[in-house]
Scaffold this motif. Structure first.
Motif: not given
Length: 429
Positions: A31, A34-35, A49-51, A58-59, A62, A79, A81, A91
């Protein structure tokens, strides 16, 4: 260290929302990865959420659930999403790149809940039935098992067995002392009451009948109107109908729910003693086999000439729209599947009859495994009752009864059986 698993736990994409569940020791780190942060426990929080390269995937909402008081008994994150296929795939790919994470296998979340004592085996089986429920009756019965109704009852029986075992052990340990002599007077009565109570459950309708549907076989000679009635009852042109003898050559089956009751109707080849058609002969043999397995037989042939099935056979006077139809003196129903006359009355009668044979709404029902375990309990208690003059044998009977109750709840089971059970679940459950 156990792997951390992830998978979508919501419906098939595309959808408005997709819930991706993460469970295991690395759930919190996943978590964070990604967040960028760990939200407050059990409170929804909004974030991006990021890689691994910082690209926004995506937003999402959480959620963070620290173990052990979670659905799986371990650290858990969700998540929420957007439910597009590309979003979910992105994701999942980002999660798969994190150390210690892998995609879940079918039923693995529920299996971890069982392993960590969040649910027992009977509750897990009820949950599997709930996920596959297609009728209201199936849902209510599955809810009773998944909600722990059966488990609570089994646990109360287990406590009674333990209490009786303690009395027997006391009699054995202090048999030479003045204040304890033989078995207490109430032990035989309590043994008998417990055995009788559990034995009553063995006579109840089984879960398989509810899961598979009440089996109604339509049987009779060729050209008796079987396929036409079959189509009318299932409200579908599932069977080919024609005025040619031997049109139906195999057993046709169709599940349908009527007023919330699950049925499985079977159309069969026309029964006759001789045929030169090899394929038709095979169909007739299959028809005879399925008749033996039926919960109810609708017999469209000559009155009194149906299979020897006692109360499982209803004589139906069919094709009453035809002048040349075979009249019956005491049919259960008179119907014309072609015009619809009498079909609604037959359908209502089927529902009433099936409801009496299936588990009652909201009542937990035993499956084959649970039935076998309780049968072993009853057998062990019978042996204990028969050996009341020997406390050692009474104690052994009670021990075997407890082992069988433990087996029912999953406290003593095999990996193969667990693999089979949890394999019934979807990936995200």
């Amino acid at each position: 260290m156990q792997d951390t698993i992830f998978a979508p736990s919501s419906g098939a994409a595309p959808a408005a929302i997709a819930v991706i569940r993460i469970s295991g020791p690395q759930a919190g780190e996943a978590l964070r990865a990604l967040a960028g942060r760990l939200p407050a426990p059990r409170r929804a929080s909004y974030g991006a959420l990021r890689d691994g390269e910082g690209q926004v995937l995506d937003h999402a909402l959480l959620l963070w659930f620290p173990g052990p008081k979670t659905a799986t008994g371990e650290d858990l994150a969700e998540l929420h999403c957007h439910g597009g296929r590309a979003v979910i795939a992105a994701v999942e790919h980002a999660l798969s790149q994190l150390p210690g994470l892998r995609k879940a296998e079918p039923g693995e979340f529920t299996r971890r809940a069982f392993t960590h004592g969040r649910i027992d085996l009977a509750e897990a089986e009820g949950l599997a039935d709930l996920l596959s429920a297609e009728t209201e009756l199936q849902r209510q019965s599955a809810m009773a098992s998944a909600g722990g109704a059966l488990s609570a009852l089994v646990d109360s029986w287990r406590q009674e067995v333990l209490s009786l075992s303690a009395l027997v052990e006391a009699a054995l340990d202090f048999a030479d002392e003045d204040d304890v002599g033989g078995l207490p007077a109430d032990v035989p009565v309590r043994l008998s009451d417990l055995r009788f109570t559990i034995a009553q459950w063995l006579d109840r309708p089984r879960a398989e009948a509810l899961r598979e549907g009440f089996r109604v076989v339509i049987a009779g000679p060729p050209n008796a109107g079987k396929s036409t009635l079959f189509n009318a009852l299932v409200e579908s042109e599932a069977a080919i109908t024609a005025p040619i003898a031997g049109t139906t050559r195999d057993v046709l089956t169709h599940p349908v729910a009527i007023q919330g009751v699950p049925f499985r109707f079977f159309d069969t080849a026309g029964l006759r003693d001789e045929t030169e058609d090899v394929v038709e002969a095979i169909g007739i043999e299959r028809a005879r086999a399925i008749v033996d397995q039926a919960d109810l037989i609708l017999w469209l042939g000559e009155e009194g000439q149906g299979p020897n099935a006692d109360e499982r056979l209803w004589d139906i006077e069919a094709q009453i729209d035809r002048i040349d139809h075979h009249a019956k003196s005491h049919p259960r129903h008179r119907v014309s599947a072609k015009s619809g006359e009498g079909v609604d009355d037959l359908r209502r009668d089927l529902v009433t009859h099936a409801r009496a044979a299936l588990p009652r709404p909201g009542e937990a029902a035993l499956n084959q495994r649970q039935h076998a375990a309780l049968a072993a309990v009853v057998s062990a208690l019978q042996d204990a009752e028969a050996r009341q003059d020997d406390p050692l044998l009474v104690g052994e009977g009670l021990r075997l009864a407890r082992v069988s109750l433990d087996r029912l709840l999953g406290r003593a089971t095999t990996e193969d059986m667990l693999d089979t059970l949890f394999g019934r679940f979807c990936i995200g459950k």
